[in-house]
Motif scaffolding. Sequence first.
Motif, PDB file in Angstrom:
ATOM      1  N   ILE A  25       0.814  -1.216   0.000  1.00 20.39           N
ATOM      2  CA  ILE A  25       0.000   0.000   0.000  1.00 20.39           C
ATOM      3  C   ILE A  25       0.846   1.263   0.000  1.00 20.39           C
ATOM      4  O   ILE A  25       0.479   2.273  -0.610  1.00 20.39           O
ATOM      5  CB  ILE A  25      -0.959   0.001   1.215  1.00 20.39           C
ATOM      6  N   ALA A  26       2.000   1.248   0.655  1.00 21.74           N
ATOM      7  CA  ALA A  26       2.832   2.445   0.825  1.00 21.74           C
ATOM      8  C   ALA A  26       3.200   3.143  -0.485  1.00 21.74           C
ATOM      9  O   ALA A  26       3.184   4.380  -0.543  1.00 21.74           O
ATOM     10  CB  ALA A  26       4.099   2.092   1.612  1.00 21.74           C
ATOM     11  N   PRO A  27       3.556   2.429  -1.571  1.00 20.29           N
ATOM     12  CA  PRO A  27       3.975   3.141  -2.785  1.00 20.29           C
ATOM     13  C   PRO A  27       2.829   3.740  -3.596  1.00 20.29           C
ATOM     14  O   PRO A  27       3.078   4.474  -4.551  1.00 20.29           O
ATOM     15  CB  PRO A  27       4.695   2.047  -3.603  1.00 20.29           C
ATOM     16  N   THR A  28       1.589   3.464  -3.236  1.00 23.24           N
ATOM     17  CA  THR A  28       0.445   3.957  -4.003  1.00 23.24           C
ATOM     18  C   THR A  28       0.116   5.400  -3.633  1.00 23.24           C
ATOM     19  O   THR A  28       0.639   5.954  -2.664  1.00 23.24           O
ATOM     20  CB  THR A  28      -0.786   3.062  -3.769  1.00 23.24           C
ATOM     21  N   ASP A  29      -0.800   5.999  -4.395  1.00 23.33           N
ATOM     22  CA  ASP A  29      -1.198   7.392  -4.154  1.00 23.33           C
ATOM     23  C   ASP A  29      -2.313   7.521  -3.125  1.00 23.33           C
ATOM     24  O   ASP A  29      -2.725   8.641  -2.789  1.00 23.33           O
ATOM     25  CB  ASP A  29      -1.661   8.029  -5.468  1.00 23.33           C
ATOM     26  N   SER A  66       2.227  -4.298  19.698  1.00 22.89           N
ATOM     27  CA  SER A  66       2.120  -4.696  18.292  1.00 22.89           C
ATOM     28  C   SER A  66       1.697  -3.520  17.411  1.00 22.89           C
ATOM     29  O   SER A  66       2.143  -3.413  16.263  1.00 22.89           O
ATOM     30  CB  SER A  66       1.119  -5.841  18.149  1.00 22.89           C
ATOM     31  N   TYR A  67       0.870  -2.645  17.954  1.00 22.81           N
ATOM     32  CA  TYR A  67       0.461  -1.456  17.189  1.00 22.81           C
ATOM     33  C   TYR A  67       1.663  -0.544  16.939  1.00 22.81           C
ATOM     34  O   TYR A  67       1.844  -0.025  15.832  1.00 22.81           O
ATOM     35  CB  TYR A  67      -0.634  -0.711  17.944  1.00 22.81           C
ATOM     36  N   LEU A  68       2.485  -0.355  17.955  1.00 20.87           N
ATOM     37  CA  LEU A  68       3.678   0.485  17.798  1.00 20.87           C
ATOM     38  C   LEU A  68       4.651  -0.128  16.786  1.00 20.87           C
ATOM     39  O   LEU A  68       5.249   0.586  15.973  1.00 20.87           O
ATOM     40  CB  LEU A  68       4.371   0.671  19.146  1.00 20.87           C
ATOM     41  N   VAL A  69       4.794  -1.451  16.812  1.00 21.06           N
ATOM     42  CA  VAL A  69       5.647  -2.124  15.830  1.00 21.06           C
ATOM     43  C   VAL A  69       5.086  -1.930  14.421  1.00 21.06           C
ATOM     44  O   VAL A  69       5.832  -1.691  13.466  1.00 21.06           O
ATOM     45  CB  VAL A  69       5.774  -3.629  16.163  1.00 21.06           C
ATOM     46  N   SER A  70       3.760  -2.017  14.283  1.00 21.50           N
ATOM     47  CA  SER A  70       3.120  -1.823  12.979  1.00 21.50           C
ATOM     48  C   SER A  70       3.298  -0.388  12.477  1.00 21.50           C
ATOM     49  O   SER A  70       3.496  -0.165  11.275  1.00 21.50           O
ATOM     50  CB  SER A  70       1.630  -2.159  13.072  1.00 21.50           C
ATOM     51  N   LEU A  71       3.247   0.577  13.394  1.00 16.14           N
ATOM     52  CA  LEU A  71       3.487   1.968  13.005  1.00 16.14           C
ATOM     53  C   LEU A  71       4.919   2.167  12.532  1.00 16.14           C
ATOM     54  O   LEU A  71       5.174   2.902  11.561  1.00 16.14           O
ATOM     55  CB  LEU A  71       3.179   2.901  14.181  1.00 16.14           C
ATOM     56  N   PHE A  72       5.855   1.521  13.219  1.00 12.20           N
ATOM     57  CA  PHE A  72       7.251   1.587  12.785  1.00 12.20           C
ATOM     58  C   PHE A  72       7.398   1.015  11.370  1.00 12.20           C
ATOM     59  O   PHE A  72       8.081   1.605  10.519  1.00 12.20           O
ATOM     60  CB  PHE A  72       8.145   0.815  13.762  1.00 12.20           C
ATOM     61  N   ALA A  73       6.775  -0.131  11.127  1.00  7.38           N
ATOM     62  CA  ALA A  73       6.838  -0.743   9.795  1.00  7.38           C
ATOM     63  C   ALA A  73       6.209   0.171   8.744  1.00  7.38           C
ATOM     64  O   ALA A  73       6.726   0.298   7.625  1.00  7.38           O
ATOM     65  CB  ALA A  73       6.125  -2.097   9.811  1.00  7.38           C
ATOM     66  N   SER A  74       5.123   0.849   9.105  1.00 10.89           N
ATOM     67  CA  SER A  74       4.450   1.757   8.172  1.00 10.89           C
ATOM     68  C   SER A  74       5.335   2.951   7.833  1.00 10.89           C
ATOM     69  O   SER A  74       5.476   3.323   6.659  1.00 10.89           O
ATOM     70  CB  SER A  74       3.133   2.248   8.786  1.00 10.89           C
ATOM     71  N   ALA A  75       5.923   3.557   8.865  1.00 10.05           N
ATOM     72  CA  ALA A  75       6.800   4.712   8.641  1.00 10.05           C
ATOM     73  C   ALA A  75       8.004   4.320   7.783  1.00 10.05           C
ATOM     74  O   ALA A  75       8.403   5.064   6.874  1.00 10.05           O
ATOM     75  CB  ALA A  75       7.256   5.285   9.977  1.00 10.05           C
ATOM     76  N   PHE A  76       8.571   3.154   8.067  1.00  7.86           N
ATOM     77  CA  PHE A  76       9.731   2.702   7.293  1.00  7.86           C
ATOM     78  C   PHE A  76       9.365   2.483   5.830  1.00  7.86           C
ATOM     79  O   PHE A  76      10.115   2.877   4.923  1.00  7.86           O
ATOM     80  CB  PHE A  76      10.276   1.404   7.894  1.00  7.86           C
ATOM     81  N   MET A  77       8.213   1.875   5.575  1.00  8.71           N
ATOM     82  CA  MET A  77       7.789   1.621   4.192  1.00  8.71           C
ATOM     83  C   MET A  77       7.511   2.926   3.450  1.00  8.71           C
ATOM     84  O   MET A  77       7.836   3.073   2.264  1.00  8.71           O
ATOM     85  CB  MET A  77       6.548   0.736   4.181  1.00  8.71           C
ATOM     86  N   LEU A  78       6.905   3.892   4.128  1.00  5.57           N
ATOM     87  CA  LEU A  78       6.648   5.194   3.498  1.00  5.57           C
ATOM     88  C   LEU A  78       7.954   5.907   3.177  1.00  5.57           C
ATOM     89  O   LEU A  78       8.089   6.539   2.124  1.00  5.57           O
ATOM     90  CB  LEU A  78       5.779   6.053   4.417  1.00  5.57           C
ATOM     91  N   PHE A  79       8.916   5.800   4.078  1.00  7.34           N
ATOM     92  CA  PHE A  79      10.231   6.399   3.825  1.00  7.34           C
ATOM     93  C   PHE A  79      10.959   5.651   2.703  1.00  7.34           C
ATOM     94  O   PHE A  79      11.594   6.265   1.837  1.00  7.34           O
ATOM     95  CB  PHE A  79      11.063   6.369   5.116  1.00  7.34           C
TER      96      PHE A  79
END
Length: 294
Positions: A184-188, A245-258
Motif C-alpha cells: 500500500i505504501a507506494p500507491t497514491d 504490536s500497534y507500535l511495531v506496525s506503526l514503525f513498519a508503516s513509517a519505514f515503508m513510506l520512507f
Amino acid sequence: MTKRTRKKRQPSHSWSNQLNDMIRGASGGFLFGIPLLYTMEVWWIGSQISPSLMLAILAITFVVVLLLNHTEGFRKTQSKQFFDTVMDSFEALAIGIISATCILFVLGEITQKTPLNESLGKLILESVPFSLGAALAGAFLSGDRWSSSNNQDSDQQGKKSNFNATLADIGGTLIGAMIIAFNIAPTDEIPMLDAAIAPPRLLAIIAVSLVISYGIVFQAGFTTQKQRRQQKGIFQRPISETVMSYLVSLFASAFMLFFFHRLSLDDPWTLWLSRTLILGLPATIGGAAGRLAI
C-alpha cells in the motif's frame, strides 16, 4: 410424520458466544478485505455504478457466501440445516457491509455530504471481500505456536519461554505489517487520504486499529486464546501486547513510506504522523495476522 430434531447451536444462542461469532466474522472480513479499502479505483467505480448493478453484486456475493458458509462459516458450532446456512449468509453480508462502512467513514471516503448513490456504490463494492472474509473466518489461521509446546515447571524455562514468545510476537507483527504496508505504501492512496483527513479522524483511526487488532487476536477464536492470555511476559498480556504490536506496525508503516519516498527527512513531523497512522490501520491488521500465523 417423523419429527426431526434440528441441530441447535447451543453455545451460539448465548449473548457472549453470539458476540464472539460476530467478532470472528468481522475479523475474517478485515483480514480478507482491508487491502481493497485502500484502492482508489474501487472508490471511483463504486461511486459510478448503477442501482441495478449494485443489486446484481449483492446477489452474486450472497450466492458465493452461501456456498462458503455451507463448508466453513464464521461460527464455532455449525449447522447443516439450509435455513441456518441462509441466515448465516445474511449475517455475513451484513457484517461485510457494516465493517466496510465503519472503515470508509473513518477514512473520510464516506461523509454526511456524500451523495446516497455514491455511498451505497462504494459500500456494496467494498463489502464484497469483507463478506467473503467473514464466510471464510472459520478457515483462517487455525494453528498456534503453543499447540505443540511442552509444559515446563521451571521458572528459568518459563522466563525463557515468555521472552521467546515476546520476540515471536514482535517478529510476527513486523512481518505481517511489512507485507501489507509494502503493497500500500507506494500507491497514491495514502497522500490522497492524508490531504482530506481531519485530526479527529486520526484519533478514530488509532482507536479502530487497536480494537480490530485486539479482536482478531484475543476475541475472534482463530487460535488458542486461553494460552495467550496466560502468558506472563511484560508484553504478553492482551492490552500490552496489542499496544506493543500497534507500535511495531506503526514503525513498519513509517519505514515503508520512507523507503518508497512517500516521506522524507525534510517533511514536518505532522506529515510523518498522519501518513503513518493512515497506513498503520491496514499494517496493524497485517501484524495481527502475523502474530496468529507464527
